[in-house]
Scaffold this motif. Structure first.
Motif, PDB file in Angstrom:
ATOM      1  N   VAL A 247       0.851  -1.184   0.000  1.00  0.00           N
ATOM      2  CA  VAL A 247       0.000   0.000   0.000  1.00  0.00           C
ATOM      3  C   VAL A 247       0.895   1.246   0.000  1.00  0.00           C
ATOM      4  CG1 VAL A 247      -1.737   1.332   1.261  1.00  0.00           C
ATOM      5  CG2 VAL A 247      -1.877  -1.172   1.200  1.00  0.00           C
ATOM      6  N   THR A 248       0.811   2.033  -1.061  1.00  0.00           N
ATOM      7  CA  THR A 248       1.646   3.229  -1.193  1.00  0.00           C
ATOM      8  C   THR A 248       0.880   4.523  -0.976  1.00  0.00           C
ATOM      9  OG1 THR A 248       1.274   3.262  -3.585  1.00  0.00           O
ATOM     10  CG2 THR A 248       3.222   2.085  -2.792  1.00  0.00           C
ATOM     11  N   PHE A 256      -4.010   3.048  -2.890  1.00  0.00           N
ATOM     12  CA  PHE A 256      -3.090   2.863  -3.995  1.00  0.00           C
ATOM     13  C   PHE A 256      -2.124   1.747  -3.611  1.00  0.00           C
ATOM     14  CE2 PHE A 256      -4.537   7.172  -4.729  1.00  0.00           C
ATOM     15  CZ  PHE A 256      -4.699   7.205  -6.108  1.00  0.00           C
ATOM     16  N   VAL A 257      -1.888   0.835  -4.535  1.00  0.00           N
ATOM     17  CA  VAL A 257      -1.027  -0.321  -4.278  1.00  0.00           C
ATOM     18  C   VAL A 257      -0.063  -0.474  -5.436  1.00  0.00           C
ATOM     19  CG1 VAL A 257      -0.957  -2.833  -4.006  1.00  0.00           C
ATOM     20  CG2 VAL A 257      -2.789  -1.523  -2.926  1.00  0.00           C
ATOM     21  N   ILE A 258       1.210  -0.756  -5.124  1.00  0.00           N
ATOM     22  CA  ILE A 258       2.190  -1.026  -6.174  1.00  0.00           C
ATOM     23  C   ILE A 258       2.647  -2.474  -6.056  1.00  0.00           C
ATOM     24  CG2 ILE A 258       4.201  -0.251  -4.821  1.00  0.00           C
ATOM     25  CD1 ILE A 258       5.338   0.851  -7.481  1.00  0.00           C
ATOM     26  N   GLY A 259       2.722  -3.169  -7.179  1.00  0.00           N
ATOM     27  CA  GLY A 259       3.138  -4.563  -7.184  1.00  0.00           C
ATOM     28  C   GLY A 259       4.579  -4.721  -6.719  1.00  0.00           C
ATOM     29  N   SER A 260       4.859  -5.800  -6.008  1.00  0.00           N
ATOM     30  CA  SER A 260       6.214  -6.036  -5.497  1.00  0.00           C
ATOM     31  C   SER A 260       7.153  -6.523  -6.597  1.00  0.00           C
ATOM     32  CB  SER A 260       6.160  -7.064  -4.358  1.00  0.00           C
ATOM     33  OG  SER A 260       5.351  -6.600  -3.303  1.00  0.00           O
ATOM     34  N   ASP A 261       6.708  -7.495  -7.382  1.00  0.00           N
ATOM     35  CA  ASP A 261       7.551  -8.023  -8.458  1.00  0.00           C
ATOM     36  C   ASP A 261       7.339  -7.270  -9.765  1.00  0.00           C
ATOM     37  OD1 ASP A 261       8.656 -10.021  -6.813  1.00  0.00           O
ATOM     38  OD2 ASP A 261       6.890 -11.282  -7.125  1.00  0.00           O
ATOM     39  N   LEU A 262       6.101  -6.948 -10.078  1.00  0.00           N
ATOM     40  CA  LEU A 262       5.782  -6.136 -11.258  1.00  0.00           C
ATOM     41  C   LEU A 262       5.377  -4.752 -10.751  1.00  0.00           C
ATOM     42  CD1 LEU A 262       5.358  -6.228 -14.392  1.00  0.00           C
ATOM     43  CD2 LEU A 262       2.933  -6.586 -13.880  1.00  0.00           C
ATOM     44  N   GLY A 266      -1.687   0.438  -8.921  1.00  0.00           N
ATOM     45  CA  GLY A 266      -3.109   0.374  -9.182  1.00  0.00           C
ATOM     46  C   GLY A 266      -3.908   0.924  -8.019  1.00  0.00           C
ATOM     47  N   PHE A 267      -5.227   0.944  -8.201  1.00  0.00           N
ATOM     48  CA  PHE A 267      -6.119   1.580  -7.241  1.00  0.00           C
ATOM     49  C   PHE A 267      -7.210   0.610  -6.808  1.00  0.00           C
ATOM     50  CE2 PHE A 267      -9.916   4.317  -6.453  1.00  0.00           C
ATOM     51  CZ  PHE A 267      -9.411   5.022  -5.368  1.00  0.00           C
ATOM     52  N   ILE A 268      -7.525   0.618  -5.518  1.00  0.00           N
ATOM     53  CA  ILE A 268      -8.644  -0.150  -4.979  1.00  0.00           C
ATOM     54  C   ILE A 268      -9.650   0.836  -4.417  1.00  0.00           C
ATOM     55  CG2 ILE A 268      -9.374  -1.921  -3.340  1.00  0.00           C
ATOM     56  CD1 ILE A 268      -6.504  -2.943  -3.298  1.00  0.00           C
ATOM     57  N   PRO A 269     -10.796   1.035  -5.071  1.00  0.00           N
ATOM     58  CA  PRO A 269     -11.796   1.977  -4.548  1.00  0.00           C
ATOM     59  C   PRO A 269     -12.278   1.528  -3.171  1.00  0.00           C
ATOM     60  CG  PRO A 269     -12.313   1.283  -6.794  1.00  0.00           C
ATOM     61  CD  PRO A 269     -11.236   0.386  -6.316  1.00  0.00           C
ATOM     62  N   ILE A 270     -12.539   2.483  -2.300  1.00  0.00           N
ATOM     63  CA  ILE A 270     -12.982   2.125  -0.954  1.00  0.00           C
ATOM     64  C   ILE A 270     -14.314   1.385  -0.994  1.00  0.00           C
ATOM     65  CG2 ILE A 270     -14.238   4.266  -0.451  1.00  0.00           C
ATOM     66  CD1 ILE A 270     -12.861   4.121   2.376  1.00  0.00           C
ATOM     67  N   GLY A 271     -15.119   1.668  -2.009  1.00  0.00           N
ATOM     68  CA  GLY A 271     -16.385   0.964  -2.154  1.00  0.00           C
ATOM     69  C   GLY A 271     -16.225  -0.498  -2.480  1.00  0.00           C
ATOM     70  N   ALA A 272     -15.031  -0.898  -2.946  1.00  0.00           N
ATOM     71  CA  ALA A 272     -14.782  -2.298  -3.273  1.00  0.00           C
ATOM     72  C   ALA A 272     -14.378  -3.097  -2.048  1.00  0.00           C
ATOM     73  CB  ALA A 272     -13.693  -2.399  -4.344  1.00  0.00           C
ATOM     74  N   LYS A 357      -4.552  14.073  -9.319  1.00  0.00           N
ATOM     75  CA  LYS A 357      -3.151  14.467  -9.240  1.00  0.00           C
ATOM     76  C   LYS A 357      -2.265  13.246  -9.054  1.00  0.00           C
ATOM     77  CE  LYS A 357      -0.074  17.665  -6.905  1.00  0.00           C
ATOM     78  NZ  LYS A 357       0.051  18.706  -5.873  1.00  0.00           N
ATOM     79  N   ARG A 358      -2.704  12.292  -8.205  1.00  0.00           N
ATOM     80  CA  ARG A 358      -1.900  11.119  -7.983  1.00  0.00           C
ATOM     81  C   ARG A 358      -1.823  10.256  -9.231  1.00  0.00           C
ATOM     82  NH1 ARG A 358      -0.196   8.031  -3.516  1.00  0.00           N
ATOM     83  NH2 ARG A 358       1.152   6.431  -4.382  1.00  0.00           N
ATOM     84  N   ARG A 359      -2.925  10.216  -9.961  1.00  0.00           N
ATOM     85  CA  ARG A 359      -2.956   9.409 -11.181  1.00  0.00           C
ATOM     86  C   ARG A 359      -1.966   9.923 -12.213  1.00  0.00           C
ATOM     87  NH1 ARG A 359      -5.059   4.360 -11.456  1.00  0.00           N
ATOM     88  NH2 ARG A 359      -7.080   4.241 -10.446  1.00  0.00           N
ATOM     89  N   ARG A 360      -1.867  11.220 -12.329  1.00  0.00           N
ATOM     90  CA  ARG A 360      -1.046  11.791 -13.385  1.00  0.00           C
ATOM     91  C   ARG A 360       0.388  11.991 -12.944  1.00  0.00           C
ATOM     92  NH1 ARG A 360      -3.524  10.799 -18.044  1.00  0.00           N
ATOM     93  NH2 ARG A 360      -5.735  11.282 -17.889  1.00  0.00           N
TER      94      ARG A 360
END
Length: 360
Positions: A247-248, A256-262, A266-272, A357-360
């Motif tokens: 979790v970054t 927001f999460v960044i893959g460890s190996d790749l 990506g993003f996980i909406p709080i609604g999910a 802003k974070r996306r871009r």
């Protein structure tokens, strides 16, 4: 089977040993005077022989990289000092000191993560923190926050010094075939060596410095955008692909999460995040489940799957599968309502409040 390293003769081996010893001496001297080193490795896209993306990884700062880096820094500084002592004005590489208010905010942010440190207005305290956090799940978040607290380095003839390098006289000299500021310095150095006194104008150099700084920023943004597009295209047909991540970023609207190996973010909406109602704690950079007591904070290791890819919008959605323990083993499962298949042609998602802003 890994390829065997090439054999070198005794003379080359001795030369490499001297290079390493000298470079590490320069490196220690830089840090003693207060230089900073942020751990923000560049993304390297992996291609096959046909130019297709096969994966990605973060560039490693190996000892061979450090040797070349130290020699280049030393050359840049030596050339800048030579031109300064000759009374010339030239395009320096300038990095202004950060705003004390931003460093106070950085100190507070680090404390909220549970990290003990002195005031980060002290550059030596800041470097100690960056050293201590290496290998910690919170490393990415701390380095990113530290970078955000700094000013952007620019080209200018003004004698403002370079904060991160703790150098009062520095320029770019080592890459004249790809950076125009380096070429201007080479031309001045050639004039100096040939006894020619060039025409110099401070106003002209100020305009040139602004132009080169702007073009550098645009090139960096274009490179980041290209890498993101390549990575998203690679993942577009890999819906459901699972990976471990960190979790970054924690915001009121999701994780927001960044893959460890790749290293894809990506993003996980709080609604999910179903099965509970989550409350965002801005001070602690954490979201808490109101019923289960479950929480997610910066640096948490998680297990995710690719849920949706939108190349046009430069967006990647993850689906949370579970939390990882210290050994990298999944500890718990979480149901998710995130999209499980690719986006339908022509269908666009609405904007996510606050995360542009974070996306871009």
């Amino acid at each position: 089977m890994a390829a065997k390293p090439p054999k070198v003769n005794k003379e080359v081996d001795a030369l490499l040993h001297r290079m390493f010893t000298f470079a590490m001496t320069l490196r220690k001297r830089r840090f003693r005077r207060g230089a900073l080193e942020l751990s923000m490795p560049a993304l390297e896209i992996e291609l096959d022989k046909d130019g297709r993306v096969t994966g990605a990884h973060l560039e490693q700062n190996t000892e061979s990289h450090q040797i070349i880096e130290e020699f280049m820094l030393a050359a840049n500084e030596a050339v800048a000092e030579k031109l300064r002592d000759a009374g010339m004005i030239f395009l320096r590489r300038v990095h202004g000191a950060p705003d004390p208010r931003k460093l106070k905010a950085l100190t507070a942010f680090v404390a909220e993560l549970g990290l003990k440190t002195e005031s980060l207005e002290n550059r030596f305290a800041l470097q100690k923190l960056l050293d201590d956090i290496k290998g910690d799940p919170r490393e990415h978040a701390v380095n990113y926050a530290a970078l955000r607290s700094m000013q952007r380095a620019v080209y200018s003839p003004e004698e403002d010094g370079h904060y991160a390098l703790s150098s009062d006289c520095y320029c770019h000299f080592t890459s004249p075939i790809r950076r125009y500021p380096d070429l201007t310095v080479h031309r001045l150095f050639a004039d100096l060596a040939n006894g020619v006194k060039p025409e110099q104008n401070m106003e002209t150099l100020l305009i040139l410095g602004d132009h080169c700084s702007d073009r550098e920023q645009r090139a960096a943004e274009a490179e980041r955008e290209l890498n993101k597009v390549k990575l998203l295209n690679y993942l577009a047909d890999k819906i459901g692909m699972q990976m471990n991540g960190i979790v970054t970023g924690v915001e009121s609207y999701g994780l927001f999460v960044i893959g460890s190996d790749l290293p894809a973010e990506g993003f996980i909406p709080i609604g999910a995040l179903t099965g509970d109602y989550y409350r965002y704690d801005r001070a602690g950079h954490v979201i808490h489940g109101l019923r289960s007591g479950n929480s997610f904070r910066l640096g948490d290791p998680v297990h995710v799957a690719v849920a949706a890819v939108d190349v046009d919008r430069r967006e990647l959605d993850f689906r949370l599968l579970g939390r990882l323990g210290k050994a990298g083993v999944e500890e718990s499962k979480h149901r998710s309502t995130a999209r499980r298949g690719p986006l339908k042609p022509g269908k666009k998602k609405g904007p996510r409040k606050g995360n542009k802003k974070r996306r871009r």
